[in-house]
Enzyme design. Sequence first.
Site, PDB file in Angstrom:
ATOM      1  N   GLY A  80      44.630  45.137  40.853  1.00 15.20           N
ATOM      2  CA  GLY A  80      45.622  44.863  39.822  1.00 15.20           C
ATOM      3  C   GLY A  80      46.475  43.646  40.133  1.00 15.20           C
ATOM      4  O   GLY A  80      46.111  42.833  40.976  1.00 15.20           O
ATOM      5  N   LEU A 120      46.864  41.305  37.996  1.00 18.86           N
ATOM      6  CA  LEU A 120      45.764  40.390  37.651  1.00 18.86           C
ATOM      7  C   LEU A 120      46.266  38.955  37.434  1.00 18.86           C
ATOM      8  O   LEU A 120      47.330  38.729  36.861  1.00 18.86           O
ATOM      9  CB  LEU A 120      45.047  40.885  36.393  1.00 18.86           C
ATOM     10  CG  LEU A 120      44.429  42.286  36.486  1.00 18.86           C
ATOM     11  CD1 LEU A 120      43.670  42.611  35.205  1.00 18.86           C
ATOM     12  CD2 LEU A 120      43.507  42.427  37.693  1.00 18.86           C
ATOM     13  N   GLY A 155      42.306  34.289  38.820  1.00 17.88           N
ATOM     14  CA  GLY A 155      41.150  34.541  39.694  1.00 17.88           C
ATOM     15  C   GLY A 155      40.397  35.770  39.213  1.00 17.88           C
ATOM     16  O   GLY A 155      39.180  35.733  38.992  1.00 17.88           O
ATOM     17  N   HIS A 156      41.140  36.867  39.015  1.00 18.28           N
ATOM     18  CA  HIS A 156      40.516  38.088  38.492  1.00 18.28           C
ATOM     19  C   HIS A 156      39.899  37.817  37.117  1.00 18.28           C
ATOM     20  O   HIS A 156      38.792  38.278  36.824  1.00 18.28           O
ATOM     21  CB  HIS A 156      41.559  39.198  38.312  1.00 18.28           C
ATOM     22  CG  HIS A 156      42.242  39.640  39.567  1.00 18.28           C
ATOM     23  ND1 HIS A 156      43.578  39.417  39.808  1.00 18.28           N
ATOM     24  CD2 HIS A 156      41.778  40.305  40.658  1.00 18.28           C
ATOM     25  CE1 HIS A 156      43.912  39.936  40.982  1.00 18.28           C
ATOM     26  NE2 HIS A 156      42.844  40.473  41.527  1.00 18.28           N
ATOM     27  N   SER A 207      47.230  37.920  44.360  1.00 19.06           N
ATOM     28  CA  SER A 207      48.336  38.775  43.916  1.00 19.06           C
ATOM     29  C   SER A 207      49.480  38.683  44.913  1.00 19.06           C
ATOM     30  O   SER A 207      50.646  38.858  44.567  1.00 19.06           O
ATOM     31  CB  SER A 207      47.869  40.228  43.796  1.00 19.06           C
ATOM     32  OG  SER A 207      46.740  40.310  42.957  1.00 19.06           O
ATOM     33  N   VAL A 259      39.322  30.560  42.448  1.00 18.04           N
ATOM     34  CA  VAL A 259      40.172  29.917  41.431  1.00 18.04           C
ATOM     35  C   VAL A 259      41.496  29.548  42.098  1.00 18.04           C
ATOM     36  O   VAL A 259      42.078  30.360  42.831  1.00 18.04           O
ATOM     37  CB  VAL A 259      40.401  30.857  40.229  1.00 18.04           C
ATOM     38  CG1 VAL A 259      41.320  30.200  39.206  1.00 18.04           C
ATOM     39  CG2 VAL A 259      39.071  31.233  39.592  1.00 18.04           C
TER      40      VAL A 259
END
Length: 280
Positions: free
Chosen positions: A28, A30, A33-34, A186, A176
């Site tokens: 999570g 997010l 990248g995610h 994160s 990313v």
Amino acid sequence: MKIIDNIACLKEEIKKLQGSTGLIPTMGALHKGHLSLIKQSIKDNDNSIVSIFVNPIQFGINEDLDKYPRQLKKDCELCEKAGVSIVFAPKVQEIYKSDKNDLTLICPPITVLDKLCAKTRIGHFDGVCSIVAKLFNLTKANRAYFGQKDAQQLFIIKKMVEDLNFDIEIIPCPIVREEDGLALSSRNQYLSKDDRTLALNIQKALKTASGLAKQGINDKKTILDACLIILKDLEVDYVEFVDKNTFDITEDINKNTLLLIAAKTPQSKTRLIDNCLLYQ
Ligand code: AMP
């Protein structure tokens, strides 16, 4: 998009899915990248499942489990906008009925646990493999998406899939970065202004190393020393060179050499990792 927090409902929804399924396991908070993993899955599959679970058994005792950022509502909005079919966001008790000592765990081989993140994060990859294996079984996904930022994790997951004959394809996705080069994470939320400025030195060290290699300098010590000078204001955990295909630590600098860095920032003690192929 369905938001599911329990295994029984997930199983029901999985039964209804038609066509191929991609899984994107996350903790999570997010970021882009995610989202790049999610986008790739949506491109490749009929259904995409994002799991959001801050997995307690992959955190060490002095790590940031309690303060790890949690923002489920915002994450679900991002997933919905991206076109995700299911968000699976279970509570800890739903996933683990007992504590770590009473669980069947998947342990990667010693050949990959004697180096890099595994050396300081004891038990981390057992935790990662165990949750990822559970998610593979629960979602019955055809493909799963992992970022190259966590290069050792990606290698270990690929090996687990091969060694244990999981019927799933692992899709690696490129790192990313922010515009200034900082790899998205994160954990970047923890960085103070000064920490963030210093964190850029990780990418700077990777770029310098890559530049030296491309100039024909293939002496590991020369490249390592150049990196360490750039990283001097961070608490370096490792600067290491591995062969990208075997993850063996290598003395050779060649087209397969992956340079990996882990370092903590001085103020917030945020542990950051990044890597690059030297000749990329
Ligand atoms: P995490 O939520 O940190 O467990 O990450 C979930 C997945 O996203 C992992 O496969 C990570 O490698 C991937 N990921 C995290 N940050 C990035 C990034 N900056 N670029 C690409 N993939 C990433």
